[in-house]
Write a protein that holds these residues in place. Structure first.
Motif, PDB file in Angstrom:
ATOM      1  N   SER A   1       0.968   5.723  -1.578  1.00 39.69           N
ATOM      2  CA  SER A   1       0.288   6.825  -2.264  1.00 39.69           C
ATOM      3  C   SER A   1       1.330   7.672  -2.970  1.00 39.69           C
ATOM      4  O   SER A   1       2.518   7.643  -2.627  1.00 39.69           O
TER       5      SER A   1
ATOM      6  N   ARG B   1       0.828  -1.190   0.000  1.00 40.45           N
ATOM      7  CA  ARG B   1       0.000   0.000   0.000  1.00 40.45           C
ATOM      8  C   ARG B   1       0.874   1.256   0.000  1.00 40.45           C
ATOM      9  O   ARG B   1       1.844   1.354   0.757  1.00 40.45           O
TER      10      ARG B   1
ATOM     11  N   LYS C   1      -3.983   6.725  -4.745  1.00 39.01           N
ATOM     12  CA  LYS C   1      -3.936   5.628  -3.781  1.00 39.01           C
ATOM     13  C   LYS C   1      -3.616   4.354  -4.548  1.00 39.01           C
ATOM     14  O   LYS C   1      -4.343   3.978  -5.464  1.00 39.01           O
TER      15      LYS C   1
END
Length: 262
Positions: free
Chosen positions: A87, A85, A107
């Motif tokens: 951004s 994960r 994202k």
């Protein structure tokens, strides 16, 4: 004298939703920011769970997926392998107040690319076309490519212009991207070798750039990427193309339009 009834004040947390409905203008701006970026601020999650931001060079795959080339010695590489994960803030800025200019936060979920795969060869080529100086270290054993798969995006087009975008708002059609993937390398080489004047006119007449040795670095269903040294430009097509024939036609049409303008 009758005292008027007291008005009950609205709750302190009642606010107007700042997010505008997504429209074609927002989609076009988001695509321009994504496809036009040469660098961005990548935020990853460290072992302590705290976000860590790094500056990274960027390119895009033929469908618009962001691509990065990173060293195993960098902390963000280890972070991505442990937790994909992340951004990415794309903020090209401009004169005056930086908050008055458009920017977008993506994202993402990172996916390491196998160098020996067909996708690996395409991604390496597209990245180095966009970032030619990276050829000095791209093949070092401790460097690897990641594709950053888009899950959502927040676009700020300037004061009072906020949008929430989906992958379909920003990425090219997957079927069209696949149809062009096999011929894109040859088309870029052909344009640069045999139609350099047309490429130069794309930059100068259609995009208002200074004259010079402009070249194509990539083609995709939604537009063309051009570069001159460290300068990069994005030429969006009037409408998306879905086949090699449509791509050839739009390049011819844009060349004709550029000659008339110039």
């Amino acid at each position: 004298m009758t005292t008027p009834p007291m008005q009950t004040p609205p709750p302190a947390d009642r606010r107007t939703d700042p997010i505008r409905p997504t429209d074609d203008q927002a989609r076009a701006l988001g695509k321009q920011l994504l496809r036009g970026a040469r660098f961005g601020s990548l935020a990853t999650l460290g072992p302590d769970g705290h976000p860590s931001a790094s500056l990274v060079s960027l390119a895009t795959d033929i469908d618009g997926t962001p691509l990065i080339l990173v060293s195993a010695l960098s902390s963000h590489t280890g972070n991505l392998k442990a937790d994909p994960r992340c951004s990415l803030l794309l903020a090209p800025g401009g004169k005056g107040d930086p908050l008055a200019h458009a920017r977008i936060t993506l994202k993402l979920r990172a996916r390491q690319i196998e160098r020996a795969s067909e996708a690996g060869a395409r991604i390496r080529r597209r990245f180095l076309a966009r970032q030619p100086k990276a050829a000095l270290y791209a093949d070092f054993g401790d460097f690897c490519f990641f594709a950053l798969d888009l899950e959502a995006a927040s676009l700020n087009g300037g004061f009072g212009r906020a949008y929430e975008l989906t992958p379909s708002d920003l990425l090219s059609d997957t079927v069209a991207a696949s149809a062009l993937a096999g011929m894109e390398e040859g088309a870029v080489a052909h344009m640069n070798e045999d139609h350099a004047d047309a490429v130069r006119h794309y930059a100068t007449a259609l995009l208002g750039a200074v004259d010079g040795a402009w070249r194509l670095t990539g083609l995709d269903p939604d537009g063309a990427d051009l570069a001159r040294g460290d300068q990069a430009l994005r030429l969006p097509f009037p409408a998306p193309v879905a086949t090699p024939g449509e791509l050839r036609s739009i390049l011819v049409e844009l060349a004709a339009a550029a000659r008339k303008t110039g």
